[in-house]
Every structure is written in C-alpha cells, then in structure tokens.
Design a protein around this motif. Structure first.
Motif, mmCIF file in Angstrom:
data_model
loop_
_atom_site.group_PDB
_atom_site.id
_atom_site.type_symbol
_atom_site.label_atom_id
_atom_site.label_comp_id
_atom_site.label_asym_id
_atom_site.label_seq_id
_atom_site.Cartn_x
_atom_site.Cartn_y
_atom_site.Cartn_z
ATOM 1 N N LEU B 145 0.813 -1.210 0.000
ATOM 2 C CA LEU B 145 0.000 0.000 0.000
ATOM 3 C C LEU B 145 0.849 1.263 0.000
ATOM 4 N N THR B 146 1.950 1.248 0.773
ATOM 5 C CA THR B 146 2.750 2.471 0.798
ATOM 6 C C THR B 146 3.450 2.694 -0.541
ATOM 7 N N GLU B 147 3.852 1.615 -1.204
ATOM 8 C CA GLU B 147 4.481 1.829 -2.518
ATOM 9 C C GLU B 147 3.466 2.373 -3.516
ATOM 10 N N LEU B 148 2.234 1.838 -3.456
ATOM 11 C CA LEU B 148 1.194 2.377 -4.336
ATOM 12 C C LEU B 148 0.918 3.832 -3.983
ATOM 13 N N ASN B 149 0.990 4.121 -2.683
ATOM 14 C CA ASN B 149 0.763 5.493 -2.253
ATOM 15 C C ASN B 149 1.876 6.416 -2.744
ATOM 16 N N ARG B 150 3.096 5.872 -2.759
ATOM 17 C CA ARG B 150 4.206 6.672 -3.287
ATOM 18 C C ARG B 150 3.947 7.008 -4.749
ATOM 19 N N MET B 151 3.427 6.017 -5.469
ATOM 20 C CA MET B 151 3.094 6.263 -6.869
ATOM 21 C C MET B 151 2.035 7.348 -6.986
ATOM 22 N N SER B 152 0.964 7.232 -6.197
ATOM 23 C CA SER B 152 -0.126 8.208 -6.337
ATOM 24 C C SER B 152 0.360 9.597 -5.945
ATOM 25 N N SER B 153 1.228 9.646 -4.935
ATOM 26 C CA SER B 153 1.741 10.943 -4.507
ATOM 27 C C SER B 153 2.621 11.575 -5.582
ATOM 28 N N HIS B 154 3.477 10.766 -6.190
ATOM 29 C CA HIS B 154 4.341 11.301 -7.241
ATOM 30 C C HIS B 154 3.533 11.659 -8.485
ATOM 31 N N LEU B 155 2.471 10.892 -8.744
ATOM 32 C CA LEU B 155 1.612 11.242 -9.886
ATOM 33 C C LEU B 155 0.941 12.586 -9.639
ATOM 34 N N LEU B 156 0.585 12.819 -8.385
ATOM 35 C CA LEU B 156 0.027 14.122 -8.031
ATOM 36 C C LEU B 156 1.057 15.213 -8.273
ATOM 37 N N PHE B 157 2.311 14.905 -7.937
ATOM 38 C CA PHE B 157 3.374 15.879 -8.213
ATOM 39 C C PHE B 157 3.481 16.157 -9.707
ATOM 40 N N MET B 158 3.420 15.092 -10.516
ATOM 41 C CA MET B 158 3.484 15.280 -11.972
ATOM 42 C C MET B 158 2.395 16.251 -12.418
ATOM 43 N N ALA B 159 1.208 16.067 -11.858
ATOM 44 C CA ALA B 159 0.087 16.916 -12.243
ATOM 45 C C ALA B 159 0.327 18.362 -11.836
ATOM 46 N N THR B 160 0.703 18.573 -10.566
ATOM 47 C CA THR B 160 0.844 19.955 -10.104
ATOM 48 C C THR B 160 2.058 20.616 -10.734
ATOM 49 N N ASN B 161 3.122 19.830 -10.936
ATOM 50 C CA ASN B 161 4.306 20.402 -11.562
ATOM 51 C C ASN B 161 3.974 20.861 -12.977
ATOM 52 N N GLY B 162 3.233 20.023 -13.696
ATOM 53 C CA GLY B 162 2.832 20.412 -15.039
ATOM 54 C C GLY B 162 1.977 21.663 -15.022
ATOM 55 N N MET B 163 1.057 21.699 -14.092
ATOM 56 C CA MET B 163 0.159 22.857 -14.024
ATOM 57 C C MET B 163 0.931 24.128 -13.692
ATOM 58 N N ASP B 164 1.858 24.015 -12.739
ATOM 59 C CA ASP B 164 2.615 25.206 -12.347
ATOM 60 C C ASP B 164 3.460 25.733 -13.497
ATOM 61 N N LEU B 165 3.871 24.847 -14.378
ATOM 62 C CA LEU B 165 4.697 25.294 -15.492
ATOM 63 C C LEU B 165 3.858 25.551 -16.733
ATOM 64 N N GLY B 166 2.557 25.505 -16.607
ATOM 65 C CA GLY B 166 1.702 25.934 -17.701
ATOM 66 C C GLY B 166 1.268 24.843 -18.645
ATOM 67 N N ALA B 167 1.615 23.586 -18.348
ATOM 68 C CA ALA B 167 1.153 22.502 -19.216
ATOM 69 C C ALA B 167 -0.197 22.019 -18.692
ATOM 70 N N VAL B 168 -1.269 22.577 -19.253
ATOM 71 C CA VAL B 168 -2.591 22.316 -18.682
ATOM 72 C C VAL B 168 -2.989 20.850 -18.815
ATOM 73 N N SER B 169 -2.629 20.238 -19.931
ATOM 74 C CA SER B 169 -3.062 18.852 -20.134
ATOM 75 C C SER B 169 -2.390 17.912 -19.149
ATOM 76 N N MET B 170 -1.143 18.230 -18.840
ATOM 77 C CA MET B 170 -0.394 17.366 -17.921
ATOM 78 C C MET B 170 -1.103 17.243 -16.589
ATOM 79 N N MET B 171 -1.732 18.316 -16.174
ATOM 80 C CA MET B 171 -2.426 18.288 -14.887
ATOM 81 C C MET B 171 -3.479 17.190 -14.889
ATOM 82 N N ILE B 172 -4.288 17.178 -15.957
ATOM 83 C CA ILE B 172 -5.362 16.190 -16.008
ATOM 84 C C ILE B 172 -4.785 14.781 -16.111
#
Lengths: 344, 434
Positions: B145-172
C-alpha cells in the motif's frame, strides 16, 4: 456587398449591413473556437468529455456561460483608476473589430478594400497592447501590473517577427492589398504548375511557421501566456476583472484568435479561394466565406493544439526566442524571397 | 536589471549569500534598510527600486496555503521568505488526547497526499514501544500500500508540476493516473484518502478478493502512461529549458538544511531510508535508489518520475512474495476481537469494549520511527507515560524541513522560477503546519 446583392443600397442600409457583418465576423468565429476547441478538443485531449449538459453535446454551454457572466456583480477595486479600468476591455476588443475590417471573405465581400491592407491589419492589431497595459495599470494590483508589463514586452517583441514574416508574402504577391494577395495565390503557379494556384504556405513555409508562432505570442496563449500565467500571476492583467468586463476580455481573446487565424488563412492558405474553380467565378461570393471559415478553423486548430500541449516559456526565454531566432530567420526568409523573386 | 541566466545555468554550484537573511523575521524583512543584503546581490538599491509582492496564502501555485514574501527587482526575486501556519490545526497536540488506536485517524490527515505513510510511521513507533512483532502478511500489505501510495503521490506531483509550469493537459493526465491508484485504495480501505488502514498491530482488514488482478491492472496501465509523460514533458525543449539549472542545490547545502527525499537525492546523494535503514521488508525486495546529478528542478522531476517506475518494480515483487497468514497481531490487548467472537465470548466483548473506550496501554518510554515518505524522511516521535494516550506526539514532517531550502532555491531567479521551485519542493501544507 452591394455588388453581390446587385441592388443599390442607401448609405444607412450599407452601414447597418456592415455592422451586422462585422459583429458576425467577430463573434461567430469566437464562439465556434470556444466551443469546438476550448470546450471540446481540450477535453478530448485530456481524456474527458467537456460540457455535456447544456444542449446536445453541451453546444449551448456558451450561452450559459455568457448568461452567467452577465449576471455577475460588477466589481471595480476601490483603488482602481476607474475610467481606465472600465475602458481597457473595450480598447482590446476594438482592435479585434478593426482587424476584421481588412479581411476579404469573397471576391466582392469585404469591408474595406484598402491598398495597404496588410499594413493596416498589423498596425491595428497592436492597439490591443494599449488596452492590456491600461488594464494592468488601472487595476491597482501588483500582479496585474506585472502581467500588463509582461504583455507589453511580449507583444512588442513579437510584433516584429509577425510583420517580417508577412513581408515575404508581400514580396511574392507584389501587393499590400489583401484581395490582391488572395488573387496572387489563386492565379499563381508553382514552377509552371497552376492546378492548385500558389498558396503561399508552400513557398513561404518559413514565414508561415514564424507567423503562427508570433500569432501565438500575440494572443498570449500557452506556451506564451506569461501575461496571464495563472500559476505565477494569478490571471495577470485580468486578475481584478469580473462579470461582463472579464467576458469582454474573454471574447477579445478568442475573437482575436479567430481573426488572426483568418488572417493567416488569407495570407498563406489562399483565403477564400478553392482550387478547381476559376478565381473570377461569382460562385466564390457564396462558397468563399465557407472556404475561409474552414481554413481559419484549420489554422486555429494548430494554434489551440500547441496551446493545450506545451508548457509555458519563461520571460527571458520568450525574448530570446523572438530576438535570437525568429527575427534573424525571418530576415533570411525575406532576403531569400527577394532573391528568388528576381531570379524567377 | 539583468535577465541573464547563463550564470545559473552553467555554474552548477552556485555561490550562496549570507544565511542570516534566512533567519530574519517577517517584520525585519519588510524594513529594507535595516538588513544587510545577502552577498552576491547588488543591494545598493533605492527604496523604490524593489517591490514586495505577497504570494499566497491564497494563490494558484502555492500548493494550498503557503505564503511567500518576495522582494522583486523587476521580475527577479532578490529575497524571499516563506511564511507558514495558515493550515495549523494542532494535530500534534490533539494526538495527546487521542488513544493509540485513534492516533492513526489523526496523523493520516497530516500529509494528505500520502496518508498511508503517516499511519505507517505512527504505527511503527507504537509497535516498537509495545514490542510487537507484526505478522509477515501485515508487513507486506503495508509495503504494497505504501508503494502504491508513493506512486499516487508522485503522480500528483506530476500533475501539479505540469500545471505550475503551464502545461494544462499534464495536470489532467496526472490526476487521471492517480485516480486509478486511489480507486484501488478505495476498494481496500473504503476511502480514497485518509484511510486509517494501517494501525498499530497490523492493518485494518485483509486485502479484498481480486486485489491481485487490480494491482496487475495498475502495473499494466501506468507504465505506458509514464512513457507518454516522457514524450509530453521530459523530452520537450521548453520543459527542459524551464527546469534545467533552476533552483540548484548541492549536497552540502542540502545536508546542512536537513533536506531529505527527492530533493536530497537530486544532488547526487543516495540517501533512501528504504535502503539505508530498512524497515518493513525492504531488505527482501530489489530496487534502485534514483539519484540526480545537478540538483536542479529537472532532476527532481526526473527522480520522481523514475521513482514511480521503481515503486512499480517493488509492487511487482510484492505480488510474488505476498505471504499468507494473519493481517494483524493476535494480541487481545491490542487487536479488537473478530465480530463473531463478541456474540460468543464475554471476554471478547470486554476486550472489544476496553479497546474502543480506554484504548490499550503502552509501556513507558520514548521512540522514534522513520519511514521514507514520497517527500523525504517522515519520522514519528512518541513519548509514552504508560497510559493509553501518548504523552507527546511529534511528527518530523519532510515538507516543513524541505521548505527551508526554498529561499536558497529562489534567490536571483525570476517569478517563473520561483513557481517552478515551489513545485519541485512539493510541499504539502497539511504536513507543514500540522
């Protein structure tokens, strides 16, 4: 317009027709672009459906949005420079309306047949900068001010490649008249082969690419959306705007996208001309607007495709791109075009 | 004003100013003339040459309620100071009122993007005080569960990082993949977030039927999507230009600031608690610790992207090695009896009643347990006075400590870089303020 109708119209009748035509030419593409690209294409690119509730496939969503904005409270910040704040969205929208005037949509369908059409188009397009600066300054908000200044720097930097990209077309067509440029493409031939005329994006491919990039920057769309970068400046110069004033900015943004796309279609894709039909044919007064609309949608598709895909540039990288790459390349393009024009 | 970024791009190890500026109080920062400028910054500016801008606490890219005071010269950030405390909920203090069984409900809300790690750290601390040996199946379920959680957390980072840098699609896209993982969590624990699933003594329930197929589906689904990210972002020239050489940190600075997790690893220092101080059964699985070279925002992005891949590698091994057996200890004092037993046995009823009213008593002592959360070392320090409530509960939040390096990262960057830096530190404000 009177040539098409083959009747004599009084001045007021002509004026009314032109006002209606202008409104249609600005608002129809804007609405279409918002629905087709912003609502639907963006959603499909992002694995979602987009608006689906209002009307079939959410096609009435736009009306719902406009209604929502119209109902909103009109908020003007206490410290804002009131008159400038109020006037700014109109200045931005005005530049769009002026821009549409030079667009020919058929052999006899045009608002003004100016001999300096291209020149006029590029000149009035930069009026919007003033509106954006006004908005940024008058909002009495630091984010707005930064956004306004970013916009000014950006639009001035990209005005130059925009104009230089068009110079190649003008050299090839030998005229600044928009109608003349369409005819030059319709009647032109590529090395003696004239079946499809000579749409300038084939010979001016560099110019076309630079024009599209510069248009993207002029429209302040990603990857050039620093003036309104929502993750940095909240909404830049639009931060303090709400209700109908925001709606005006919004319409301005998409209407300008439509008009610039149409401009690109006229300059590079042959305008209202469709290969296979004689360019003198009166038929173009009917299918011309449709052909131009289709071409506009294609160019707009490219613009919005980039918009939804690419991350945002940084301010200094944006300036570098303009001054270090786009301008030198377009200068080379002009020289090459001039040389080839003389040779052939 | 110079917009020239070559200096920061070429010089991988940047010269650092006086660190005193970091320790200044908020009011002192506001009084410009009083403070000495950090070295390397021309600060012979007249008072009206810089502008203070208050970014946050309500701002699209401050990841919740981080507030930043930025001193700008044009667009350049001369100095900056993060201000925290806008999400302070007193969870650590509240932890003293709650029993050990209720404790996980409390801590899980701290780092809301990776709730299972909070529960894990807390449970490990309590178990160490109790001297409990967790059954192997519980350990492996926790790992899964924690490894899956690490994945979900990093995927969230991918989304917010993309959004912060202006890549709107990456967020979704980031949210979309995260949702797949959360769907599995919902099936397992009944909740998408704040699961309260890992508890002292094991986990709340066994894995549901068909969990193996669900995990296999995730393992099939996510790798091609990560390759899409590579196409969309990693190889993208604009993306590289925006992140490479931005927010450079070197190992010495990172260690001095106490930074852990992907930020520390991005500097080339391979420090991962999973490998260096193995907990659970991390010594029985094979994985690589991903490290960076330059310590910039791009490395931090790439590390997180590749950690998702490493996590999937671990999850695949967990699938093969998942043992059978109990999912919680059979210690009547700690584990509530099964529902069926309550109707049959008076003792079971009493135990059930006692556990949920008074809670179980934990021997006196103090303990520190640390896990490698997606953001760094997440530690839980508990002092027990022998009662059923902790005497003191203290969480070492990686986000708070990583946030310390923000003024270093942002100095002499543009506003756009500031946003990229906040994003690459990936703070979760719930954990920062607790």
């Amino acid at each position: 317009m009177d040539a098409l109708l083959a009747v004599e119209l009084a001045y007021w009748q002509q004026t009314t027709l032109r006002v209606i035509g202008g409104l249609v030419a600005v608002l129809l593409p804007a609405g279409t672009l918002v629905y087709v690209y912003l609502f639907k294409m963006m959603s499909f690119m992002q694995s979602r459906l987009g608006p689906m509730e209002a009307g079939p496939y959410g096609s009435l969503q736009l009306l719902a949005e406009v209604g929502k904005f119209l109902q909103k409270e009109d908020v003007i910040p206490a410290k804002a420079d009131r008159w400038v704040f109020v006037a700014a969205p109109f200045v931005v929208l005005m530049s769009t309306f002026l821009l549409v005037l030079v667009l020919p949509v058929g052999p006899d369908l045009y608002f003004i047949d100016a001999d300096t059409g291209v020149y006029l188009a590029l000149a009035v397009s930069s009026i919007s900068v003033i509106g954006i600066l006004m908005a940024g300054w008058a909002s009495a908000n630091k984010y707005s001010l930064l956004g306004g200044l970013r916009a000014a720097g950006q639009l001035i930097a990209y005005e130059l490649p925009l104009i230089l990209a068009v110079v190649g077309v003008v050299i090839q067509a030998g005229t600044l008249n928009m109608q003349g440029i369409v005819f030059a493409q319709a009647d032109g031939e590529i090395f003696g082969w004239g079946a499809i005329g000579n749409p300038f994006f084939l010979t001016q491919f560099l110019g076309f690419a630079i024009f599209l990039i510069a248009v993207q920057a002029e429209l302040t769309q990603p990857p050039f959306d620093m003036p309104v970068a929502e993750s940095e400046l909240v909404a830049g110069y639009m931060t303090e705007y709400s209700g109908i004033r925001f709606l005006l900015f919004f319409i301005g943004e998409f209407a300008t996208a439509g008009v610039f796309s149409a401009l690109a279609a006229v300059l590079f894709l042959g305008g209202w001309y469709v290969p296979g039909i004689d360019s003198d044919s009166n038929l173009f007064n009917i299918i011309g607007p449709l052909a131009l609309f289709a071409k506009m949608m294609f160019v707009a598709f490219l613009i919005f495709w980039f918009r939804f895909t690419l991350p945002r540039f940084r301010e200094d990288q944006l300036q570098q791109l303009a001054w270090k790459y786009l301008i030198p390349i377009s200068l080379v393009n002009i020289v090459a075009t001039g040389v080839l024009k003389v040779v052939f | 004003m110079s917009l020239d970024h070559d200096q920061t791009t070429d010089a991988r190890v940047r010269e650092r100013g006086d660190s005193a500026v970091l320790r200044m109080s908020e009011s002192a920062l506001a009084q410009l003339g009083v403070i000495d400028a950090p070295a390397g910054v021309a600060h012979d500016l007249a008072e009206d040459e810089t502008m203070f801008i208050n970014m946050g606490p309500s701002h699209p890219s401050t990841h919740g309620v981080l507030r930043l005071m930025l001193e700008l010269r044009g667009e350049m950030v001369v100095r900056s100071k993060p201000v925290i405390g806008y999400l302070h909920t007193g969870m650590e203090k509240q932890g003293e009122q709650l029993s050990y069984l209720q404790g996980t409900t409390n801590v899980t809300r701290m780092d809301y993007a990776s709730p299972l790690f909070n529960e894990l750290a807390f449970s490990m601390a309590v178990e160490e005080l109790l001297g409990l040996e967790v059954p192997p199946r519980a350990t492996w379920i926790r790992m899964l569960l924690t490894e899956l959680n690490r994945m979900s957390s990093h995927l969230l980072f991918m989304a917010t990082n993309g959004m912060d840098l202006g890549a709107v699609s990456m967020m979704i896209f980031g949210w979309r993949e995260r949702e797949e993982v959360l769907r599995f969590f919902e099936k397992v624990s009944g909740l998408r977030m704040n699961h309260n699933f890992i508890r002292p003594g094991g986990v709340a329930a066994d894995l549901p039927d068909g969990w193996r197929d669900d995990v296999l589906r995730l393992l099939e689904l996510i790798p091609p999507r990560l390759d899409e990210y590579d196409t969309l972002m990693t190889g993208q020239p604009i993306w590289q230009e925006r992140l490479q050489g931005v927010g450079v940190l070197n190992t010495a600075e990172a260690l001095a600031l106490g930074v852990t997790g992907p930020l520390l690893r991005s500097t080339g220092y391979a420090w991962d608690l999973r490998r260096d101080m193995p907990y659970l059964a991390y010594d029985k699985v094979e994985f690589d610790v991903v490290v960076g070279t330059y310590g910039d925002s791009f490395d931090r992005y790439a590390i997180r992207l590749n950690e998702i891949r490493e996590s999937m590698r671990i999850v695949a091994q967990i699938l093969d090695q998942m043992p059978k057996g109990d999912y919680r200890v059979q210690d009547k004092k700690v584990t509530p009896p099964p529902r069926a037993r309550i109707d049959e046995s008076m003792e079971a009823l009493i135990h059930h009643f006692k556990i949920f009213t008074e809670g179980f008593k934990v021997p006196e002592g103090e303990v520190y347990a640390a896990v490698e959360s997606p953001r760094g070392e997440l530690g839980c320090y508990i002092v027990s006075d022998g009662s059923a409530h902790p005497y003191r509960l203290r969480i070492r939040p990686p986000s708070l400590i990583n946030l310390q390096c923000l003024p270093y990262l942002m100095q002499n960057g543009l506003i756009a870089d500031a946003v990229a830096n906040i994003s690459s530190v990936d703070p979760i404000m719930g954990e920062v303020d607790r």
